[in-house]
Design a protein around this motif. Structure first.
Motif: not given
Length: 519
Positions: A286-311
């Motif tokens: 849903v955007d800021a004005a409430g318009a609905v936009h379907p998005l096909d996706a694959l649900a994911a169980a996240v273990e870790q989040v990192e910046p790609p340009d850092e250790p």
């Protein structure tokens, strides 16, 4: 037989709790004090009050009137336990403990599998382990399936399996002991089988009469909960809703307020996620004005989040940074919200499989998603917004005598359709109106603020990773046939959706075959 418990209503709770798997849940609940257990022979067993929750079911309220704080009930149902959610830091610590316990359980089972000879049973247990690591099987389901397969093992292998499951149970006991220090436990009476009124709070009236024809409306149920929450007067040792403030007349404004446009989500950033693909899903973003936009996706169980340009950071890290234009923007990753990988051209080229665990690098953004059963309510909120905006314009035109132009309604329609931001709407509207009107800006802002609050209530936040550039060191999940992809057609949304439908069917067929064959 379900236990029969005597409870006293002390308030309401609509916030977040953690279930037995430490997943975040939200439900409409009554906060209660539990003090009596009725034994099978009908005799009461009294004990020191324990504070917990009871599923909110206004259709069962006595005499058609809403419960009040102080009412006493006897209820029977399924007794569960929930843990307090105390914020992102606590949840991140619990998530880390859970991941460590799951990794230890998987490692112990993998060591046992390594000493099993190559056989149908070994392949069967390996599939169970893969499903557990992918999050499609709980530990209880894993152990049950293993016990059912045990008769096909030798005597020594069965003894090893018994020792393995004892070690798994000990790991979970250590996990529960550690998490209880971070998240206190409270009972929840769910799915009531029977409910009986013991004593109603004394008073001249019963207050709110329930309109049973409106019980299916989430808005109406929220109003009923608010009516109970207003009666809460004392603090108790469990999370509860804070009584809402009593409405009062707004103070007279000396000058009109300027139109304020609030950013609904942080800006997208590049991020690197270690995640396991768990399911195919179509998100109704849903955007800021409430318009609905379907998005096909694959649900994911996240273990870790990192910046790609850092250790690489520690697993508990929940911050992703993006450096651009000489500035640094910080996006705080909340692991309590669902995460999905957009099924776009970039992901299609990677040919992912269900249960695949890998490190994905892409653009991470926060979106809001509406459930299918709330789309009608969202549409009504949009209609109310359009009506209030047009009403404000009509009042301005009536006061100034300006002509009624079709451009006004076209402007509102573009806003509701999501083709125009609210800030741009205000600028173009100001250009159309010949006479400045501070009250018009006030009415616009009031309508937009009310709609934004309603939009937040009807939707939920979800992380989406798109434009993936790499998936480092993938670990394959279930065996799936590769998609036959015509790269020249990937810009076509209809073609991508057809590939998504085929991928979802392939995943379902692969899982069914994997577990039905048992070999």
């Amino acid at each position: 037989m379900a236990p029969r418990l005597s409870v006293t209503i002390i308030g309401t709770f609509t916030g977040a709790l953690l279930d037995s798997s430490f997943k975040m849940t939200r439900s409409a609940l009554l906060a209660v004090s539990i003090d009596t257990l009725t034994l099978p022979d009908g005799s009461p067993f009294h004990f020191t009050p324990v504070y917990g929750y009871f599923a909110f079911s206004p259709g069962d309220a006595p005499l058609g009137y809403l419960w009040q704080v102080g009412d006493r009930l006897q209820v029977s149902g399924q007794l569960k336990f929930r843990y307090e959610y105390r914020g992102r830091q606590q949840y991140a610590a619990i998530t880390q403990l859970v991941h460590r316990a799951q990794a230890a359980i998987a490692l112990d089972m993998r060591r046992w599998l390594n000493i099993l000879p190559q056989s149908a049973s070994r392949r069967f247990f390996m599939r169970l382990l893969n499903a557990y690591e992918a999050g499609t099987l709980t530990l209880s389901q894993l152990q049950t399936a293993a016990v059912q397969r045990a008769p096909q093992l030798s005597a020594s292998q069965r003894e090893q399996l018994i020792q393995l499951q004892r070690q798994q149970s000990a790991t979970m006991q250590d996990l529960y002991a550690a998490t209880k220090r971070l998240a206190p436990e409270h009972p929840l009476i769910d799915g009531p089988l029977q409910q009986r009124t013991l004593q109603l709070k004394p008073g001249p009236t019963r207050g709110v009469r329930i309109n049973r024809n409106r019980l299916a409306s989430p808005d109406y149920r929220a109003e009923l909960l608010t009516a109970i929450a207003r009666q809460t007067t004392a603090a108790h040792p469990l999370p509860m809703d804070v009584p809402p403030p009593v409405p009062r007349e707004a103070a007279t404004q000396v000058a009109p307020k300027p139109v304020v446009v609030r950013t609904p989500a942080p800006p997208p950033v590049r991020a690197q996620l270690l995640a396991t693909l768990t399911a195919a899903t179509t998100l109704l973003t849903v955007d800021a004005a409430g318009a609905v936009h379907p998005l096909d996706a694959l649900a994911a169980a996240v273990e870790q989040v990192e910046p790609p340009d850092e250790p690489p950071a520690a697993p508990a890290t929940r911050h992703t940074r993006k450096k651009a234009a000489g500035q640094e923007s910080v996006l705080e990753f909340n692991g309590a919200w669902p995460t999905a990988l957009a099924f776009d051209a970039a992901l299609i080229r990677l040919q992912p499989s269900l249960g695949q665990r890998a490190t994905y690098t892409g653009t991470l953004r926060l979106v809001r998603v509406v459930a299918p059963n709330r789309q009608a309510a969202l549409r009504r909120a949009q209609d109310r917004l359009a009506h209030r905006l047009q009403q404000a314009i009509d009042r301005h035109l009536a006061a100034t005598g300006a002509p009624r132009l079709a451009a006004y309604r076209q402007l509102t329609a573009r806003l509701i359709a999501g083709r125009l931001s609210f800030a741009a709407y205000c600028r173009q509207l100001a250009a159309l109106t010949s006479t400045p009107d501070p009250q018009l800006a006030d009415r616009q802002q009031a309508a937009w603020t009310a709609f934004t609050a309603r939009l937040t209530t009807l939707t939920a936040p979800t992380w989406v990773l798109a434009d993936i550039t790499s998936n480092t060191a993938p670990e394959d999940g279930v065996m799936m046939p590769l998609l036959a992809v015509d790269a020249t057609r990937l810009p076509d949304a209809a073609y991508r959706h057809a590939l998504f439908t085929r991928w979802r069917a392939n995943a379902a067929a692969a899982v069914q075959q994997d577990f039905n064959t048992g070999s």
